[in-house]
Design a protein around this motif. Structure first.
Motif, PDB file in Angstrom:
ATOM      1  N   GLY A   9       0.820  -1.204   0.000  1.00 32.14           N
ATOM      2  CA  GLY A   9       0.000   0.000   0.000  1.00 32.14           C
ATOM      3  C   GLY A   9       0.850   1.247   0.000  1.00 32.14           C
ATOM      4  O   GLY A   9       2.071   1.197   0.111  1.00 32.14           O
ATOM      5  N   GLY A  10       0.179   2.389  -0.151  1.00 36.78           N
ATOM      6  CA  GLY A  10       0.910   3.646  -0.145  1.00 36.78           C
ATOM      7  C   GLY A  10       0.082   4.774  -0.696  1.00 36.78           C
ATOM      8  O   GLY A  10      -1.133   4.651  -0.873  1.00 36.78           O
ATOM      9  N   LEU A  11       0.762   5.871  -0.982  1.00 33.80           N
ATOM     10  CA  LEU A  11       0.132   7.070  -1.516  1.00 33.80           C
ATOM     11  C   LEU A  11       0.474   7.191  -2.994  1.00 33.80           C
ATOM     12  O   LEU A  11       1.644   7.082  -3.376  1.00 33.80           O
ATOM     13  N   ARG A  37     -11.913  -4.082   0.721  1.00 34.25           N
ATOM     14  CA  ARG A  37     -11.480  -2.762   1.153  1.00 34.25           C
ATOM     15  C   ARG A  37     -12.551  -2.090   1.990  1.00 34.25           C
ATOM     16  O   ARG A  37     -13.737  -2.390   1.874  1.00 34.25           O
ATOM     17  N   GLN A  38     -12.085  -1.191   2.838  1.00 34.68           N
ATOM     18  CA  GLN A  38     -12.997  -0.447   3.690  1.00 34.68           C
ATOM     19  C   GLN A  38     -12.553   1.000   3.755  1.00 34.68           C
ATOM     20  O   GLN A  38     -11.449   1.305   4.219  1.00 34.68           O
ATOM     21  N   ALA A  39     -13.418   1.870   3.258  1.00 36.57           N
ATOM     22  CA  ALA A  39     -13.162   3.306   3.305  1.00 36.57           C
ATOM     23  C   ALA A  39     -13.744   3.870   4.595  1.00 36.57           C
ATOM     24  O   ALA A  39     -14.653   3.273   5.180  1.00 36.57           O
ATOM     25  N   PRO A  40     -13.259   5.016   5.048  1.00 38.05           N
ATOM     26  CA  PRO A  40     -13.771   5.611   6.282  1.00 38.05           C
ATOM     27  C   PRO A  40     -15.286   5.804   6.231  1.00 38.05           C
ATOM     28  O   PRO A  40     -15.815   6.350   5.252  1.00 38.05           O
ATOM     29  N   GLY A  41     -15.970   5.331   7.257  1.00 36.54           N
ATOM     30  CA  GLY A  41     -17.411   5.500   7.335  1.00 36.54           C
ATOM     31  C   GLY A  41     -18.217   4.564   6.461  1.00 36.54           C
ATOM     32  O   GLY A  41     -19.451   4.685   6.393  1.00 36.54           O
ATOM     33  N   THR A  89      -9.453   5.043  -2.448  1.00 35.19           N
ATOM     34  CA  THR A  89      -8.799   5.208  -1.156  1.00 35.19           C
ATOM     35  C   THR A  89      -9.516   4.390  -0.090  1.00 35.19           C
ATOM     36  O   THR A  89     -10.731   4.502   0.082  1.00 35.19           O
ATOM     37  N   ALA A  90      -8.757   3.534   0.588  1.00 34.84           N
ATOM     38  CA  ALA A  90      -9.328   2.649   1.602  1.00 34.84           C
ATOM     39  C   ALA A  90      -8.213   1.833   2.234  1.00 34.84           C
ATOM     40  O   ALA A  90      -7.070   1.849   1.756  1.00 34.84           O
ATOM     41  N   VAL A 112      -5.271   7.535  -2.631  1.00 32.28           N
ATOM     42  CA  VAL A 112      -5.156   8.094  -3.980  1.00 32.28           C
ATOM     43  C   VAL A 112      -5.504   9.578  -3.906  1.00 32.28           C
ATOM     44  O   VAL A 112      -6.626   9.938  -3.550  1.00 32.28           O
ATOM     45  N   SER A 113      -4.539  10.397  -4.242  1.00 29.66           N
ATOM     46  CA  SER A 113      -4.750  11.844  -4.189  1.00 29.66           C
ATOM     47  C   SER A 113      -5.236  12.359  -5.543  1.00 29.66           C
ATOM     48  O   SER A 113      -4.854  11.839  -6.595  1.00 29.66           O
ATOM     49  N   SER A 114      -6.054  13.390  -5.496  1.00 31.52           N
ATOM     50  CA  SER A 114      -6.606  13.947  -6.738  1.00 31.52           C
ATOM     51  C   SER A 114      -5.727  15.044  -7.300  1.00 31.52           C
ATOM     52  O   SER A 114      -4.765  15.471  -6.688  1.00 31.52           O
TER      53      SER A 114
END
Length: 114
Positions: A9-11, A37-41, A89-90, A112-114
């Motif tokens: 994993g990573g950015l 995968r699990q994203a926040p919320g 992202t997760a 994953v940054s936009s």
């Protein structure tokens, strides 16, 4: 003690690629391995799975972008992720499924940054 260990994993920027790896010490009948995968919320969701016979299954949201594959020994699985989007992202979890129970890894963060 059974182990399931993820790595990779990573950015990454949107449009980029990452490769996740998962190795398990499961001994005995390993029916399938998969990535979730699990994203926040949000609830944990299926990303991709691969059976002993090599049958693969993908979530609609990743079809055509992600590829799941196994190592030769059968107790390693990879997830090649391309054309990554911010919504990917997760925390990504690996699961090893046997005829008795499932084993989960601790997860690896993908951002994953936009």
């Amino acid at each position: 003690q059974v182990q399931v260990v993820e790595s990779g994993g990573g950015l990454v920027q949107a449009g980029g690629s990452l490769r996740l790896s998962c190795a398990t010490s499961v001994i005995g009948r390993l029916n399938a391995m998969g990535w979730y995968r699990q994203a926040p919320g949000k609830q944990r969701e299926l990303v991709a799975t691969i059976t002993r016979s090599g049958f693969t299954n993908y979530a609609n949201s990743v079809k055509g972008r992600f590829t799941i594959s196994r190592g030769n020994a059968g107790n390693t699985v990879y997830l090649q992720m391309t054309s990554l989007k911010p919504e990917d992202t997760a925390v990504y979890y690996c699961k090893a499924t046997t005829s008795v129970t499932d084993y989960w890894g601790q997860g690896t963060q993908v951002t994953v940054s936009s």
